[in-house]
Design a protein around this motif. Structure first.
Motif, PDB file in Angstrom:
ATOM      1  N   VAL A  51       0.406  -1.357  -0.020  1.00 38.60           N
ATOM      2  CA  VAL A  51       0.150  -0.217   0.008  1.00 38.60           C
ATOM      3  C   VAL A  51       1.065   1.311   0.202  1.00 38.60           C
ATOM      4  CG1 VAL A  51      -1.709   1.653   1.538  1.00 38.60           C
ATOM      5  CG2 VAL A  51      -1.620  -1.280   0.937  1.00 38.60           C
ATOM      6  N   LEU A  52       1.921   1.014   0.691  1.00 39.15           N
ATOM      7  CA  LEU A  52       2.794   2.158   0.589  1.00 39.15           C
ATOM      8  C   LEU A  52       3.460   2.454  -0.281  1.00 39.15           C
ATOM      9  CD1 LEU A  52       3.758   4.485   2.900  1.00 39.15           C
ATOM     10  CD2 LEU A  52       5.724   2.796   3.791  1.00 39.15           C
ATOM     11  N   ALA A  53       3.403   1.355  -1.038  1.00 39.87           N
ATOM     12  CA  ALA A  53       4.790   1.919  -2.168  1.00 39.87           C
ATOM     13  C   ALA A  53       4.225   1.937  -3.351  1.00 39.87           C
ATOM     14  CB  ALA A  53       5.313   0.339  -2.844  1.00 39.87           C
ATOM     15  N   ALA A  54       2.589   1.667  -3.519  1.00 36.11           N
ATOM     16  CA  ALA A  54       1.656   2.395  -4.547  1.00 36.11           C
ATOM     17  C   ALA A  54       1.586   3.697  -4.018  1.00 36.11           C
ATOM     18  CB  ALA A  54       0.267   1.481  -4.364  1.00 36.11           C
ATOM     19  N   ASP A  55       0.844   4.276  -2.482  1.00 36.07           N
ATOM     20  CA  ASP A  55       1.141   5.387  -2.644  1.00 36.07           C
ATOM     21  C   ASP A  55       2.298   5.968  -2.945  1.00 36.07           C
ATOM     22  OD1 ASP A  55      -0.336   7.672  -1.012  1.00 36.07           O
ATOM     23  OD2 ASP A  55       1.377   8.137   0.075  1.00 36.07           O
ATOM     24  N   ARG A  56       3.452   5.779  -2.809  1.00 32.91           N
ATOM     25  CA  ARG A  56       4.279   6.862  -3.494  1.00 32.91           C
ATOM     26  C   ARG A  56       5.131   6.899  -4.746  1.00 32.91           C
ATOM     27  NH1 ARG A  56       7.487   6.901   1.731  1.00 32.91           N
ATOM     28  NH2 ARG A  56       6.102   7.360   3.479  1.00 32.91           N
ATOM     29  N   GLY A  57       4.229   5.545  -5.586  1.00 25.87           N
ATOM     30  CA  GLY A  57       4.386   5.449  -7.334  1.00 25.87           C
ATOM     31  C   GLY A  57       5.869   4.416  -7.209  1.00 25.87           C
ATOM     32  N   ILE A  58       5.461   3.528  -6.173  1.00 29.35           N
ATOM     33  CA  ILE A  58       7.079   2.161  -6.269  1.00 29.35           C
ATOM     34  C   ILE A  58       6.605   1.660  -6.654  1.00 29.35           C
ATOM     35  CG2 ILE A  58       8.399   1.586  -4.727  1.00 29.35           C
ATOM     36  CD1 ILE A  58       8.718   4.170  -3.309  1.00 29.35           C
ATOM     37  N   ALA A  59       7.003   0.890  -8.071  1.00 27.09           N
ATOM     38  CA  ALA A  59       6.090  -0.838  -8.314  1.00 27.09           C
ATOM     39  C   ALA A  59       7.139  -1.587  -7.052  1.00 27.09           C
ATOM     40  CB  ALA A  59       6.285  -0.795  -9.600  1.00 27.09           C
ATOM     41  N   CYS A  60       5.904  -3.152  -6.975  1.00 28.58           N
ATOM     42  CA  CYS A  60       6.401  -4.181  -7.024  1.00 28.58           C
ATOM     43  C   CYS A  60       6.302  -5.265  -7.273  1.00 28.58           C
ATOM     44  CB  CYS A  60       5.595  -4.347  -4.649  1.00 28.58           C
ATOM     45  SG  CYS A  60       5.092  -3.306  -3.924  1.00 28.58           S
ATOM     46  N   VAL A  61       7.450  -5.693  -7.355  1.00 29.59           N
ATOM     47  CA  VAL A  61       8.074  -6.671  -7.503  1.00 29.59           C
ATOM     48  C   VAL A  61       8.155  -8.187  -7.066  1.00 29.59           C
ATOM     49  CG1 VAL A  61       9.613  -8.197  -9.333  1.00 29.59           C
ATOM     50  CG2 VAL A  61       8.618  -5.850  -9.749  1.00 29.59           C
ATOM     51  N   PRO A  62       7.258  -9.062  -6.775  1.00 35.52           N
ATOM     52  CA  PRO A  62       7.687 -10.321  -6.349  1.00 35.52           C
ATOM     53  C   PRO A  62       8.476 -11.487  -6.797  1.00 35.52           C
ATOM     54  CG  PRO A  62       5.672 -10.236  -6.789  1.00 35.52           C
ATOM     55  CD  PRO A  62       5.793  -9.519  -7.586  1.00 35.52           C
ATOM     56  N   VAL A  63       9.792 -12.033  -5.739  1.00 35.75           N
ATOM     57  CA  VAL A  63      10.801 -12.425  -6.941  1.00 35.75           C
ATOM     58  C   VAL A  63      10.131 -13.571  -6.247  1.00 35.75           C
ATOM     59  CG1 VAL A  63      12.941 -13.145  -6.578  1.00 35.75           C
ATOM     60  CG2 VAL A  63      12.267 -10.745  -6.630  1.00 35.75           C
ATOM     61  N   ASP A  64      10.249 -14.824  -6.685  1.00 31.53           N
ATOM     62  CA  ASP A  64      10.009 -16.061  -6.837  1.00 31.53           C
ATOM     63  C   ASP A  64      11.832 -16.809  -7.034  1.00 31.53           C
ATOM     64  OD1 ASP A  64      10.089 -19.065  -7.016  1.00 31.53           O
ATOM     65  OD2 ASP A  64       8.471 -18.979  -7.264  1.00 31.53           O
ATOM     66  N   TYR A  65      12.413 -16.832  -5.545  1.00 32.98           N
ATOM     67  CA  TYR A  65      13.780 -17.460  -5.233  1.00 32.98           C
ATOM     68  C   TYR A  65      14.337 -18.587  -6.102  1.00 32.98           C
ATOM     69  CZ  TYR A  65      17.865 -18.848  -3.073  1.00 32.98           C
ATOM     70  OH  TYR A  65      20.143 -18.867  -3.369  1.00 32.98           O
ATOM     71  N   ASP A  66      13.865 -20.007  -5.974  1.00 33.49           N
ATOM     72  CA  ASP A  66      13.603 -20.994  -6.041  1.00 33.49           C
ATOM     73  C   ASP A  66      13.578 -20.847  -7.771  1.00 33.49           C
ATOM     74  OD1 ASP A  66      13.552 -22.356  -3.742  1.00 33.49           O
ATOM     75  OD2 ASP A  66      12.078 -22.325  -3.704  1.00 33.49           O
TER      76      ASP A  66
END
Lengths: 219, 219
Positions: B191-206
């Motif tokens: 939520v905070l990232a969205a508010d700041r215009g920051i994109a979120c990228v979930p990473v699958d380590y395996d």
DNA sequence: ATCTATATTTCGAGG
DNA sequence: CCTCGAAGTATAGAT
């Protein structure tokens, strides 16, 4: 509590993958099912461990400890040098003094630390995003929000900034000044606070505690 | 390593003041002189401890552990139920894999995780307030600053926000977009990232680790 | 159960 | 030597 001294190797697969080559170590099995593996150094941190709740499955030469998150700790035992069990009972637990709670309590009793003419509104003043440690009203009718930390780090300044942004939109308390109080305040935190218009107040815990008895003695 | 099971009470005076009422506990004395006191629960944390370097002075019924900082741990022993010593030798130590450093390394090799047409400028891109984990240039000539965490929490978003504010004042790299990459991203951080215009990228380590061999195999 | 803040955090890297 | 960030952080308290 079970104490085992054994030559063993250990593999952990869970939040990370880790391996311990064969060596002689202490295996500590506690009543809550937890297992920890200690080398002959470092008082605090085990080499490897599995926190409760977890299950220990013991086969000849191999211990397998698992938890619900799918983490696995495998202890491969080559040789057992010691194995004893002991009944300990429930521990009455630790009594602490000197943490943030006590600091907050002391500061609530000494508004003069933050300037003249301040009156405590309340400790743990509630807001939508969490309680502000201390809230005072000043002589001019404005408010002072205080964030108390033992160690004043950048995170604490960020936290206080969020509180202030929220509080200054509330006509009941605005305008609200911010004060960051801590036993030691990191240079980076000091810079950030200055940039945000937040005052820093270093607190001498022993001195503050020293004031208390003289007040108490009056009664 | 010395293992003692004893009924004891403990007092610590140092960074805080703490007391343990009488009860049966494990006293662990290690070769480096450190002492820790364990109850029959919690794998990781001792009830009380003194980290090395420290000195143990043993009198009948009283252990006194001190360090150079003036911290004192006093163990008052009522009854000894077990006392054994064991030779362990030096531990070869832990081999780890899967921490943030490796995640950062993998992501540096896979700019496509953050969109098409990206080129790595460098890892640990230096700024006045600390290094940005990853810095890419995009096809349009702008930059992408990536903060890498194993667990994406609100703190990480705050950290990236500070970097972005600074970087976007630098004509050499501005405009800079922000990307928050983590194995798991907490809802609040999202939520905070969205508010700041920051994109979120979930990473699958395996999955990411799985891609590597196919690339390496080409050589 | 989940989230938040603390910790005698410990530990390691980098200036 | 200090400072800062990460940790399998762990752990306790609140929601």
């Amino acid at each position: 509590m079970r104490l085992v001294i054994a030559k063993c190797s250990v593999d952990y697969v869970g939040r990370l993958t880790a391996h311990l080559p064969p060596a002689t170590r202490l295996l500590l099995v506690k009543r809550d099912g937890s297992v920890s593996i200690h080398a002959d150094d470092r008082a605090y941190k085990p080499l490897n461990w599995m926190s409760p709740p977890c299950a220990l499955e013991e086969a000849p030469g191999v211990w397998r400890v698992t938890n619900k998150a799918g983490e696995v700790l495998v202890v491969t035992i080559e040789e057992v040098l010691h194995d004893s069990s002991h009944e300990l009972g429930t521990d009455p637990g630790l009594v602490k003094d000197g943490v943030e709670a006590h600091l907050q309590e002391l500061l609530a009793e000494h508004p003069e630390c933050f300037g003249a003419g301040l009156t405590l509104i309340r400790r743990e003043y509630p807001t939508a995003i969490g309680p502000v440690d201390l809230m005072f009203r000043d002589a001019a009718g404005g408010c002072v929000a205080v964030e108390v930390k033992r160690r004043g780090d950048i995170d604490g300044v960020e936290q206080l900034t969020r509180y202030l942004a929220l509080l200054n939109r509330d006509p009941l308390v605005a305008p609200v000044r911010g004060v960051f109080a801590a036993q030691e305040i990191k240079p980076q935190a000091r810079v950030l606070a200055a940039d945000r218009g937040i005052a820093c107040v270093p607190v001498d815990y022993d001195e503050l505690r020293g004031i208390e008895p003289t007040v108490a003695r009056l009664f």
